[in-house]
Write a protein that holds these residues in place. Structure first.
Motif, PDB file in Angstrom:
ATOM      1  N   ARG A  90     -45.391 -32.732 -19.034  1.00  0.00           N
ATOM      2  CA  ARG A  90     -46.227 -33.027 -17.900  1.00  0.00           C
ATOM      3  C   ARG A  90     -47.629 -32.992 -18.620  1.00  0.00           C
ATOM      4  O   ARG A  90     -47.802 -32.119 -19.560  1.00  0.00           O
ATOM      5  N   TRP A  91     -48.518 -33.383 -17.936  1.00  0.00           N
ATOM      6  CA  TRP A  91     -49.990 -33.333 -18.377  1.00  0.00           C
ATOM      7  C   TRP A  91     -50.577 -32.228 -17.468  1.00  0.00           C
ATOM      8  O   TRP A  91     -50.426 -32.190 -16.273  1.00  0.00           O
ATOM      9  N   VAL A  92     -51.376 -31.408 -18.069  1.00  0.00           N
ATOM     10  CA  VAL A  92     -52.054 -30.236 -17.462  1.00  0.00           C
ATOM     11  C   VAL A  92     -53.685 -30.576 -17.939  1.00  0.00           C
ATOM     12  O   VAL A  92     -53.894 -30.817 -18.995  1.00  0.00           O
ATOM     13  N   PHE A  93     -54.252 -30.715 -16.739  1.00  0.00           N
ATOM     14  CA  PHE A  93     -55.891 -30.902 -16.913  1.00  0.00           C
ATOM     15  C   PHE A  93     -56.814 -29.646 -16.380  1.00  0.00           C
ATOM     16  O   PHE A  93     -56.259 -29.046 -15.603  1.00  0.00           O
ATOM     17  N   ALA A  94     -57.906 -29.549 -16.868  1.00  0.00           N
ATOM     18  CA  ALA A  94     -58.737 -28.476 -16.861  1.00  0.00           C
ATOM     19  C   ALA A  94     -60.331 -29.024 -16.877  1.00  0.00           C
ATOM     20  O   ALA A  94     -60.739 -30.155 -17.651  1.00  0.00           O
ATOM     21  N   LEU A  95     -61.017 -28.499 -16.369  1.00  0.00           N
ATOM     22  CA  LEU A  95     -62.434 -28.776 -16.388  1.00  0.00           C
ATOM     23  C   LEU A  95     -63.321 -27.581 -17.135  1.00  0.00           C
ATOM     24  O   LEU A  95     -63.073 -26.474 -16.597  1.00  0.00           O
ATOM     25  N   LYS A  96     -63.774 -27.851 -18.308  1.00  0.00           N
ATOM     26  CA  LYS A  96     -64.428 -26.694 -19.102  1.00  0.00           C
ATOM     27  C   LYS A  96     -66.011 -26.807 -18.801  1.00  0.00           C
ATOM     28  O   LYS A  96     -66.459 -27.922 -18.777  1.00  0.00           O
ATOM     29  N   ARG A  97     -66.519 -25.644 -18.437  1.00  0.00           N
ATOM     30  CA  ARG A  97     -67.917 -25.517 -18.098  1.00  0.00           C
ATOM     31  C   ARG A  97     -68.733 -24.778 -19.009  1.00  0.00           C
ATOM     32  O   ARG A  97     -68.075 -24.025 -19.688  1.00  0.00           O
ATOM     33  N   ASN A  98     -70.005 -25.138 -19.066  1.00  0.00           N
ATOM     34  CA  ASN A  98     -70.938 -24.072 -19.728  1.00  0.00           C
ATOM     35  C   ASN A  98     -71.131 -22.982 -19.038  1.00  0.00           C
ATOM     36  O   ASN A  98     -70.851 -22.742 -17.922  1.00  0.00           O
ATOM     37  N   VAL A  99     -72.020 -22.082 -19.869  1.00  0.00           N
ATOM     38  CA  VAL A  99     -72.280 -20.650 -19.109  1.00  0.00           C
ATOM     39  C   VAL A  99     -73.084 -21.058 -17.934  1.00  0.00           C
ATOM     40  O   VAL A  99     -72.966 -20.248 -16.869  1.00  0.00           O
ATOM     41  N   ASP A 100     -73.940 -22.148 -17.704  1.00  0.00           N
ATOM     42  CA  ASP A 100     -74.750 -22.226 -16.733  1.00  0.00           C
ATOM     43  C   ASP A 100     -74.129 -22.835 -15.563  1.00  0.00           C
ATOM     44  O   ASP A 100     -74.627 -23.227 -14.384  1.00  0.00           O
ATOM     45  N   GLY A 101     -72.583 -23.311 -15.858  1.00  0.00           N
ATOM     46  CA  GLY A 101     -71.881 -24.048 -14.763  1.00  0.00           C
ATOM     47  C   GLY A 101     -72.137 -25.466 -14.824  1.00  0.00           C
ATOM     48  O   GLY A 101     -71.083 -26.007 -14.098  1.00  0.00           O
ATOM     49  N   THR A 102     -72.623 -26.195 -15.818  1.00  0.00           N
ATOM     50  CA  THR A 102     -72.507 -27.513 -15.917  1.00  0.00           C
ATOM     51  C   THR A 102     -71.267 -27.868 -16.676  1.00  0.00           C
ATOM     52  O   THR A 102     -70.678 -27.185 -17.353  1.00  0.00           O
ATOM     53  N   ILE A 103     -71.012 -29.115 -16.401  1.00  0.00           N
ATOM     54  CA  ILE A 103     -69.794 -29.650 -16.852  1.00  0.00           C
ATOM     55  C   ILE A 103     -69.878 -29.692 -18.428  1.00  0.00           C
ATOM     56  O   ILE A 103     -70.641 -30.548 -18.844  1.00  0.00           O
ATOM     57  N   ASN A 104     -68.867 -29.226 -19.223  1.00  0.00           N
ATOM     58  CA  ASN A 104     -69.160 -29.487 -20.671  1.00  0.00           C
ATOM     59  C   ASN A 104     -67.959 -30.491 -21.204  1.00  0.00           C
ATOM     60  O   ASN A 104     -68.657 -31.472 -21.736  1.00  0.00           O
ATOM     61  N   LYS A 105     -66.804 -30.474 -20.666  1.00  0.00           N
ATOM     62  CA  LYS A 105     -65.926 -31.322 -21.085  1.00  0.00           C
ATOM     63  C   LYS A 105     -64.603 -31.454 -19.962  1.00  0.00           C
ATOM     64  O   LYS A 105     -64.377 -30.573 -19.358  1.00  0.00           O
ATOM     65  N   PHE A 106     -63.902 -32.636 -19.908  1.00  0.00           N
ATOM     66  CA  PHE A 106     -62.592 -32.546 -19.251  1.00  0.00           C
ATOM     67  C   PHE A 106     -61.555 -32.466 -20.399  1.00  0.00           C
ATOM     68  O   PHE A 106     -61.729 -32.820 -21.367  1.00  0.00           O
ATOM     69  N   LYS A 107     -60.727 -31.567 -20.229  1.00  0.00           N
ATOM     70  CA  LYS A 107     -59.636 -31.331 -21.270  1.00  0.00           C
ATOM     71  C   LYS A 107     -58.417 -31.632 -20.695  1.00  0.00           C
ATOM     72  O   LYS A 107     -57.949 -31.528 -19.322  1.00  0.00           O
ATOM     73  N   ALA A 108     -57.354 -32.364 -21.181  1.00  0.00           N
ATOM     74  CA  ALA A 108     -55.736 -32.600 -20.819  1.00  0.00           C
ATOM     75  C   ALA A 108     -55.068 -31.927 -21.927  1.00  0.00           C
ATOM     76  O   ALA A 108     -55.301 -31.934 -23.230  1.00  0.00           O
ATOM     77  N   ARG A 109     -54.029 -31.424 -21.548  1.00  0.00           N
ATOM     78  CA  ARG A 109     -52.966 -30.845 -22.557  1.00  0.00           C
ATOM     79  C   ARG A 109     -51.625 -31.352 -22.225  1.00  0.00           C
ATOM     80  O   ARG A 109     -51.232 -31.168 -20.885  1.00  0.00           O
ATOM     81  N   LEU A 110     -50.787 -31.981 -23.221  1.00  0.00           N
ATOM     82  CA  LEU A 110     -49.408 -32.126 -22.856  1.00  0.00           C
ATOM     83  C   LEU A 110     -48.626 -30.946 -23.107  1.00  0.00           C
ATOM     84  O   LEU A 110     -48.665 -30.413 -24.079  1.00  0.00           O
TER      85      LEU A 110
END
Length: 145
Positions: free
Chosen positions: A30-50
């Motif tokens: 299955r795919w697991v999705f995560a939202l990675k944020r910078n220290v200030d709370g802004t979105i850094n990247k979207f991450k997907a892991r199988l």
């Protein structure tokens, strides 16, 4: 998702093979999705892991041992205290696809992720460890030990 699939391909994580005959176990994925944020709370990247659904593995058929040594808090505190007392620098590193480096010691078949081959008679024969497998930590430790 494409970055993760590229990483799996570069590491030769699996080979696409015909589905084995029963009673061979085929672990789902299955795919697991995560939202990675910078220290200030802004979105850094979207991450997907199988990840493999390791809870469907069977002891003795898909894995034998799962033990991998880890550092305990007292040992880590002692190490950092000694570094501070002796004026040493301590460095930390992160292996981005650490578990994808462990070589598999059993034949583990996994359902392919979503895509054109997902519902055919093909499955993935894992050549390397994958997140979610019960023995993934042990295999990674064997590789770096």
């Amino acid at each position: 998702m494409q970055t993760e699939l590229d990483s799996l391909t570069v590491n030769n994580t699996w080979s696409v093979v015909d589905r084995p005959a029963p009673p061979t176990n085929v672990v789902d994925s299955r795919w697991v999705f995560a939202l990675k944020r910078n220290v200030d709370g802004t979105i850094n990247k979207f991450k997907a892991r199988l990840v493999a659904k390791g809870f469907t593995q069977r002891h003795g058929l898909d894995y034998q041992d799962t033990y991998a040594p880890v550092v305990g808090w007292p040992a880590l505190r002692l190490f950092l205290a000694l570094c501070a007392q002796m004026g040493l620098d301590a460095h930390q590193l992160d292996a981005v696809t650490a578990y994808l480096n462990g070589l598999i010691d059993f034949n583990i078949y996994m359902e392919l992720p979503s895509g054109p081959l997902r519902f055919t008679n093909k499955v993935a024969l894992l050549n390397r460890s994958l997140y979610g497998l019960k023995q993934a930590g042990k295999l990674w430790n064997n590789d770096i030990d």
